[in-house]
Design an enzyme around this catalytic site. Structure first.
Site, PDB file in Angstrom:
ATOM      1  N   LYS B  80      27.179  67.949  39.271  1.00  0.00           N
ATOM      2  CA  LYS B  80      27.301  67.223  40.544  1.00  0.00           C
ATOM      3  C   LYS B  80      27.556  65.749  40.241  1.00  0.00           C
ATOM      4  CE  LYS B  80      24.796  66.614  44.936  1.00  0.00           C
ATOM      5  NZ  LYS B  80      23.530  66.890  45.653  1.00  0.00           N
ATOM      6  N   SER B 155      24.106  68.985  50.077  1.00  0.00           N
ATOM      7  CA  SER B 155      25.160  68.108  49.617  1.00  0.00           C
ATOM      8  C   SER B 155      25.819  68.576  48.315  1.00  0.00           C
ATOM      9  CB  SER B 155      24.577  66.706  49.403  1.00  0.00           C
ATOM     10  OG  SER B 155      23.605  66.731  48.394  1.00  0.00           O
ATOM     11  N   SER B 179      19.567  70.325  49.365  1.00  0.00           N
ATOM     12  CA  SER B 179      20.950  70.154  48.900  1.00  0.00           C
ATOM     13  C   SER B 179      21.390  71.103  47.791  1.00  0.00           C
ATOM     14  CB  SER B 179      21.178  68.711  48.449  1.00  0.00           C
ATOM     15  OG  SER B 179      21.304  67.885  49.574  1.00  0.00           O
TER      16      SER B 179
END
Ligand SMILES: [Mg+2]
Ligand SMILES: [Zn+2]
Lengths: 495, 488, 94
Positions: B80, B155, B179
């Site tokens: 990420k 996210s 997330s």
């Protein structure tokens, strides 16, 4: 700075002055910064080289507390007789400044659940031979910001240059109650505080910018003004005196002093108003989520207490007791660790404490003060100082010459031997040489000779003239002896 | 036989060890796949093909010439883009950090590299991890591999979509309020948020430090356990990490779950929960029952307050965490030179997108003089109570169960104009962050071809138990084995 | 109503976020809705309840006072947008 006896006589006692100080002391004896492993000896180094992702506040980095910083802060807390809490926390103080890598400062707080590392406490100073207690509000640990350089002054600069080498250095913030009543008291307080901190071995206050101070000052009935950017102890008294005069003048002119933050311009010797929008302070303190609480156990405190070195007050008592010097002198000698160390190092080399103390008090400190330097900023070593005293004892130089030799030692940084040789301070011990001078004086001052025949007391005048002629190098005992003999001879003849 | 890129890390590990495949072959296989699907999915912000191939070659050599065989040797992993990678651009999907190149690795990256893992790219996310849909990225919208008109969740949407589309074998996400679990649920993946303090946050670009943890997004529970073996452990660079004894999460996966007690809070099955979702969850419960697990319907009333509590804390911390983006040391800086610091500062911060700006402002408000007690401190007390209520339930139950998300994935654009509605969809995930408890999401069904996630929350440090139950569930179901219809 | 347009402006200033007139209006409405929702926590009785400040219940985590290498020189200015010599260049202060 030891014997600074400047008078505050330009300030009457008719209006009460309230001064509170907020002192930031860098704990310079730590090897690394408060929250990262960067080295702390950044002084004189290239800008922005003592930095890492953590002290640059790069995204994703986290602080980890330097254990020794906590030890040091506890030690200072104990020395200042603060209350050490069982639990303490770091808080974030949110405000924006380009010298602050994260735009918040990891600090401590005494509200909203926050507990700083020391609460209360006090420092005793001696003013006009009386003891006075200055109360402290708290002491707390926090990180130093970087250093800003302006091109020109803060108000005229087109942009700011930032060096982050200093960012993250451990600061101990010490906040006093508004207990100080004059700029001179403020200076004496700071001197004492510095001496304590240096005796503890946690900081070297002589390093540039290692002790900085903000001051709140007001006169009764007037508004409080905060003076920032006082970056040395020498400047404190000047800055406060300036501000006090400014406020008094305003009062006399019927102008109300504005509550504001002012900036001390050390070069110009004035304070200037710094009104920015940032003054709407809202620091939004909250507990630092990246750090965990610190629990201070009684064992921990006792361990620190057992490691505490001798403090200035105890040292002063010991000086009075062991060296038989007057309390005032002992107080001055322990007002700075460097000075007290100098004194004791001299004693180790020359076991005449009272003589050493007298010479320090009467001559050494006066010269240092004239030059506005401290003992460790001068090149005079205990060895040199003691050697000079020994030359007096061996009769190599007179006491009077010694005073000049010392002045040159301090001013020119030369060892006493060199000065004595170069400047001919070597004492004249040869009777024949001195006799020539005595004969000359007898010719020059016939009236004084007549007086001396009537009364021995006038011999002193004659011997003084010999000393003057020899620039103090004639052995005073021999000179007196020779004059006395000559006068006695004249008396015999007269009879 | 399946293509290499379709396999799990666990399977590939033994193949690499046996020499059935080289790390280089695996990387090529994966990048071929990426080339075919990535234009549709848009999971990556940065792809590191050349880097990965070089690393794979070095590793192959090392595997031949030594007896090194790290847990992740030769396994591709996507990261990420809020996890710092040394000399590799790390953007947080923000214009603010568009050209930011960290000079250091996050601790998790160091751990992955030490075990021979190969970083193949940085994945798309909601800007600064603030979102539930991955739509707030400055760069692109990531599409859900199960339906391109739908969001992948957020996210960590890029990481989840990349695993789901077989564009990576493993991925790292971060979970501040769900997330990892939300995109796991939306993309039919397995994702876990560990007990707070179990995985180092050093190098994770902070959104809300007291809530978030890095964690795996994987194809199944076994890979999740495998990656946890690498990630979990104390880090001297993160003061909030726990000194947990070294655990082999793979070793206990097979242990029996008979006799376990499960509590199902009615608050997780409230009116906002889609019928298909609750049906799938109940089916899962009944399946677990058949393995000898018992369950009760319970109530944890404070779950209803978890979302506001979460947002107040998260935004407050965020307002401070994001203060450092002033364009001085790194990040976006306006061209012009003239102007005063505060002005330039405020202009630099226009590089933040609207959701980030909103959260910074609301957090600033919640911490400001006069409102601090009402919002921030009050939320911290609610946090204590929520923790207490969960703790009380763990006296009677081993696991708290519910859906991960109240619905299947949203349509792209559906939530973007209504932040409050979006916040409310975090109802099932945020409690685990506010309390610091571990929680896993695993696939448990589909509705109209869209995945549904099952969430298991454990008591503090009970990841092993969560993994064991989830593993048993995957042994007996094949939801997690289904592949999205993207072809390629 | 929790918050006025003036307050939104003040918060924007505190947060150093620049807003257009339109945004100020929109944010005032939106923030009131959100704060309404946040204030739901008022319903929870929290008397005599302690704060949970930290994510984890541990204490006394320290490091030794041992020097670790600082950043190599070539990395220090890699991300600095404006630089003058070895300084980082920032806007003027007043
Ligand atoms: Mg301070
Ligand atoms: Zn550093």
């Amino acid at each position: 700075m030891g014997t600074a006896v400047e008078k505050d006589n330009m300030f009457s006692d008719s209006d009460e002055v309230l001064i509170g100080l907020e002192i930031h002391v860098q704990l310079t004896k730590l090897k690394t910064k408060l929250f990262c492993g960067c080295a702390t000896d950044y002084r004189g180094k290239e800008p922005n080289t003592y930095v890492c992702p953590i002290c640059l506040g790069l995204p994703g980095t986290l602080p980890v507390v330097n254990k020794k910083a906590i030890d040091f802060a506890i030690m200072v807390g104990l020395a200042l007789e603060c209350e050490i809490p069982l639990k303490t926390f770091f808080y974030r103080k949110n405000y924006y400044y380009p010298d602050m890598p994260k735009n918040y400062q990891i600090s401590q707080y005494n509200k909203a659940g926050g507990v700083p590392i020391g609460l209360g406490g006090h420092v005793t100073i001696e003013i006009n031979k009386q003891k006075k207690t200055i109360n402290l509000t708290r002491i707390q640990l926090e990180e130093d910001p970087g250093r800003l350089t302006y091109l020109g002054s803060i108000t005229s600069s087109d942009y700011t240059l930032v060096d982050y080498n200093r960012a993250g250095i451990t600061l101990l913030e010490i906040v006093t109650e508004p207990d100080l009543r004059s700029p001179r008291e403020a200076r004496l307080f700071l001197q004492k505080l510095r001496s304590i901190i240096e005796h503890l071995g946690v900081a070297d206050g002589s390093l540039e910018g290692s002790m900085r101070c903000d001051a709140n000052i007001s006169i009764r009935g007037g508004n409080r003004v905060e003076v920032k950017n006082i970056s040395s102890f020498k400047a404190v008294q000047k800055a406060l005196q300036f501000e006090l005069i400014r406020q008094r003048r305003q009062k006399a002119d019927g102008v109300k002093t504005v509550m504001e933050t002012r900036h001390w311009d050390d070069e110009k010797g004035i304070t200037i108003s710094l009104r920015t929008k940032e003054e709407e302070h809202d620091y939004r303190y909250f507990p630092e989520p990246d750090l965990v609480p610190i629990e201070i156990t009684p064992d921990w405190i006792e361990k620190i207490r057992s490691q505490m070195p001798e403090l200035p007050d105890a040292r002063r008592e010991r000086f009075i007791r062991d060296y038989q010097i007057p309390p005032y002198d002992a107080g001055v000698l322990t007002s700075s660790k460097a000075l007290a160390d100098f004194f004791e190092n001299c004693i180790k080399l020359y076991n005449h404490p009272k003589i050493i103390s007298n010479w320090i008090m009467s001559d050494l400190l006066r010269h240092l003060n004239d030059l506005n330097i401290e003992i460790n900023e001068s090149t005079v070593t205990p060895e040199q100082f003691v050697n000079m005293l020994k030359y007096i004892d061996t009769g190599t130089i007179s006491r009077r010459s010694a005073k000049k030799v010392l002045w040159d030692m301090i001013r020119e940084g030369k060892p006493p031997e060199q000065i004595i040789q170069e400047d001919g301070h070597q004492r004249i011990g040869d009777e024949n040489v001195i006799r020539q001078f005595v004969d000359e004086i007898f010719k020059e001052y016939p009236q004084a000779v007549q007086d001396a025949i009537k009364d021995d007391k006038a011999i002193n005048f004659l011997s003084g003239q010999v000393m003057r002629k020899t620039r103090g190098t004639a052995d005073p005992k021999i000179t007196y002896q020779l004059i006395k003999e000559k006068i006695d001879l004249l008396r015999k003849k007269a009879n | 036989m399946a293509s290499f890129y379709e396999l799990t890390a666990y399977e590939l590990h033994s193949m690499l060890q046996n020499g059935d495949i080289t790390a280089e072959e695996l990387i090529y296989s994966l990048f071929d796949r990426i080339q075919k699907t990535e234009t549709k999915i848009k999971a990556y912000i940065t792809l590191l093909k050349e880097n990965a191939i070089n690393q794979a070659r070095l590793l192959d050599k090392k595997l031949r010439n030594s007896n090194f065989f790290g847990i992740l040797a030769g396994i591709p992993i996507a990261i990420k883009d809020n996890i710092c990678t040394k000399n590799i651009r790390t953007t947080c999907s923000s214009k603010m950090l568009d050209n930011y190149v960290p000079p250091y690795n996050a601790t998790v990256i160091e751990r992955i590299l030490a075990e021979g893992g190969i970083i193949i790219g940085k994945t798309n996310m909601d800007e600064f991890a603030m979102g539930t849909t991955t739509e707030s990225s400055y760069y692109q919208i990531t599409h859900n591999p199960w339906s391109l008109e739908h969001v992948p969740g957020g996210s960590s949407g890029g990481s989840a979509a990349a695993v789901a589309a077989d564009e990576t074998i493993l991925a790292l996400g971060s979970d501040t309020g769900g997330s990892i679990r939300c995109p796991a649920s939306f993309c039919n993946m397995t994702g876990i948020k560990v007990s707070y303090g179990s995985i180092s946050r050093y190098g994770l670009i902070s959104y809300a430090c007291s809530l978030e943890q890095i964690g795996p997004l994987t194809k199944d529970v076994r890979d999740c356990a495998l990656l946890l073996n690498v990630l979990v452990g104390r880090d001297p660079y993160d003061s909030t990490t726990l000194n947990r004894p070294k655990i082999d999460f793979l070793a206990t996966l097979d242990e029996d779950i008979k006799g376990l007690r499960i509590g199902i809070p009615k608050e997780f099955m409230g009116t906002g929960t889609a019928e298909a979702v609750s049906k799938a969850v109940w089916n899962a419960v009944h399946l677990l029952e058949s393995f000898g697990v018992t369950y009760d319907e319970i109530s944890i009333p404070l779950i209803d307050y978890a979302v506001p509590c979460y947002y107040i804390i998260a935004m407050s911390e965020a307002s401070s965490n994001l203060a450092r983006y002033d364009g001085i040391r790194y990040g976006y800086r306006v061209e012009k030179d003239e102007g005063e610091w505060n002005e330039i500062f405020a202009e630099d911060r226009l590089a933040f997108g609207p959701e980030v700006r909103r959260r910074i402002m609301l957090g600033t408000y919640a911490l400001s003089a006069g409102y601090y007690d009402m919002y921030y401190l009050k939320a911290l007390k609610v946090r204590t109570l929520l923790r207490n209520q969960f703790e009380a339930q763990f006296k009677s139950y081993d696991i708290i169960l519910g859906p991960t998300m109240p619905t299947t994935p949203f349509k792209i654009g559906e939530m973007i104009s209504d932040p409050l509605a979006m916040y409310r969809t975090d109802i099932d995930t945020v409690a685990a962050n506010v309390t610091g408890l571990p929680a896993i999401s695993i696939p448990c069904g589909f509705s109209d071809g869209l995945p549904i996630g099952l969430q298991l929350i454990g008591n503090s440090l009970q990841e092993e138990l969560l993994l064991r139950v989830a593993y048993k569930f995957q042994q007996e179901t094949d939801y997690h084995k289904k592949k999205p219809p993207i072809g390629g | 109503m929790h918050i006025t347009k003036d307050q939104v402006e003040h918060i924007a200033w505190l947060a150093r976020i620049k807003l257009t007139e339109e945004e100020k209006e929109n944010y005032t409405k939106l923030f009131n809705d959100i704060l309404d929702y946040f204030r739901k926590i008022d319903e929870v009785d929290t008397s005599n309840i302690d704060y949970t400040f930290h994510g984890v219940d541990i204490k006394n985590v320290f490091r030794d006072d041992t020097i670790r290498p600082s950043l190599p020189k070539e990395d220090i200015f890699k991300n600095v947008p404006k630089r003058k010599d070895n300084f980082v260049k920032a806007p003027r202060m007043v």
